[in-house]
Scaffold this motif. Structure first.
Motif, PDB file in Angstrom:
ATOM      1  N   PRO A  25      24.500 -74.771  71.672  1.00  0.00           N
ATOM      2  CA  PRO A  25      23.314 -75.244  70.988  1.00  0.00           C
ATOM      3  C   PRO A  25      22.049 -75.111  71.842  1.00  0.00           C
ATOM      4  O   PRO A  25      22.118 -74.744  72.996  1.00  0.00           O
ATOM      5  N   GLN A  26      20.914 -75.489  71.250  1.00  0.00           N
ATOM      6  CA  GLN A  26      19.650 -75.317  71.930  1.00  0.00           C
ATOM      7  C   GLN A  26      18.883 -76.623  72.049  1.00  0.00           C
ATOM      8  O   GLN A  26      19.028 -77.536  71.268  1.00  0.00           O
ATOM      9  N   MET A  27      18.042 -76.668  73.098  1.00  0.00           N
ATOM     10  CA  MET A  27      16.964 -77.630  73.155  1.00  0.00           C
ATOM     11  C   MET A  27      15.682 -76.815  73.068  1.00  0.00           C
ATOM     12  O   MET A  27      15.544 -75.797  73.726  1.00  0.00           O
ATOM     13  N   THR A  28      14.736 -77.248  72.248  1.00  0.00           N
ATOM     14  CA  THR A  28      13.499 -76.499  72.091  1.00  0.00           C
ATOM     15  C   THR A  28      12.311 -77.400  72.336  1.00  0.00           C
ATOM     16  O   THR A  28      12.350 -78.599  72.064  1.00  0.00           O
ATOM     17  N   TRP A  29      11.253 -76.818  72.869  1.00  0.00           N
ATOM     18  CA  TRP A  29      10.008 -77.564  73.007  1.00  0.00           C
ATOM     19  C   TRP A  29       9.392 -77.742  71.631  1.00  0.00           C
ATOM     20  O   TRP A  29       9.338 -76.816  70.828  1.00  0.00           O
ATOM     21  N   CYS A  30       8.871 -78.918  71.387  1.00  0.00           N
ATOM     22  CA  CYS A  30       8.291 -79.223  70.084  1.00  0.00           C
ATOM     23  C   CYS A  30       6.814 -79.531  70.305  1.00  0.00           C
ATOM     24  O   CYS A  30       6.465 -80.612  70.763  1.00  0.00           O
ATOM     25  N   ILE A  38      20.394 -78.656  67.154  1.00  0.00           N
ATOM     26  CA  ILE A  38      19.273 -78.476  68.074  1.00  0.00           C
ATOM     27  C   ILE A  38      18.693 -79.851  68.396  1.00  0.00           C
ATOM     28  O   ILE A  38      18.633 -80.722  67.526  1.00  0.00           O
ATOM     29  N   VAL A  39      18.265 -80.034  69.619  1.00  0.00           N
ATOM     30  CA  VAL A  39      17.464 -81.196  70.014  1.00  0.00           C
ATOM     31  C   VAL A  39      16.103 -80.666  70.437  1.00  0.00           C
ATOM     32  O   VAL A  39      16.026 -79.757  71.272  1.00  0.00           O
ATOM     33  N   SER A  40      15.033 -81.195  69.882  1.00  0.00           N
ATOM     34  CA  SER A  40      13.700 -80.773  70.311  1.00  0.00           C
ATOM     35  C   SER A  40      13.130 -81.784  71.295  1.00  0.00           C
ATOM     36  O   SER A  40      13.398 -82.985  71.207  1.00  0.00           O
TER      37      SER A  40
END
Length: 235
Positions: free
Chosen positions: A6-11, A176-178
């Motif tokens: 999975p991903q972590m993305t900047w929000c 995903i976690v932002s």
């Protein structure tokens, strides 16, 4: 951006119109894409304040039969709406969005940003084939520009606030976690390196007694933990 699956993305607190950005930058390697359940790699857009436009208007663009639908066109994407109030869940579904995110780094500020509500939101999303992207932050303090907003300040507690939010996010098993973080030091959401600094008009927060890279190290550690957890979920 921390990538992987999975991903972590900047929000970040802005949105680039998908048609313009896809036409200009869509083929660039740095243009973030997400592979959906159908195996299609599509650009992913976080749409801030999406609730200011009616679900009916969004449906014109985001539902397959909408009169101006972008679905199955070169401008298709994964469109993620902002969840603020509980009632927005049904609006987001009717509008044709692919999912919802919570954005605000202050736990309890809104229905969507309250950790205690994430399980119910995730259940709603799972039942309706929507993505749920919980947003976490290292803390929040904006009283230098909004002196009346002290009640929404969230102390970092030497990284514990950030880790508590990350744990709450992983508990609902999101795809995903932002991470709501930007170099807006006046809102106190930065995770970049920080050292003590003071000007005649402002005292900048630092991470003492920890190292300047504390929050980058925490982010890396939790991203690695997230990947391992996801592998267990799929077993």
């Amino acid at each position: 951006m921390i990538t992987g699956n999975p991903q972590m993305t900047w929000c970040l607190p802005f949105w680039t119109p998908p048609i313009s950005s896809t036409s200009r930058y869509g083929s660039h390697g740095a243009f973030y894409r997400y592979t959906n359940s159908m195996g299609k790699s599509l650009p992913l857009f976080y749409i801030y304040d999406s609730y200011l436009t009616s679900p009916e208007a969004w449906a014109h663009l985001l539902t397959p039969n909408g009169p101006h639908s972008v679905r199955n066109t070169p401008y298709d994407g994964v469109f993620i709406a902002l969840l603020v109030e509980e009632g927005h869940t049904h609006d987001i579904l009717a509008a044709g969005f692919d999912g919802m995110y919570t954005y605000f780094a202050s736990n309890g500020f809104s229905f969507g940003s309250s950790h205690q509500n994430w399980k119910a939101v995730k259940n709603f999303c799972d039942a309706n084939n929507l993505m749920f992207i919980p947003s976490v932050g290292p803390g929040y303090i904006d009283t230098s520009i909004r002196p009346w907003n002290n009640h929404n300040t969230r102390n970092r507690v030497n990284g514990k606030y950030y880790e508590t939010a990350l744990q709450a996010a992983l508990t609902v098993r999101p795809e995903i976690v932002s991470i709501t973080s930007f170099n807006e030091w006046h809102e106190g959401t930065q995770i970049e390196k920080a050292i003590p600094k003071k000007t005649p008009t402002r005292l900048y927060l630092d991470y003492l007694p920890h190292q300047p890279s504390l929050y980058l190290e925490l982010t890396r550690r939790w991203a690695e933990h997230f990947i391992k957890e996801k592998e267990q979920w799929l077993m």
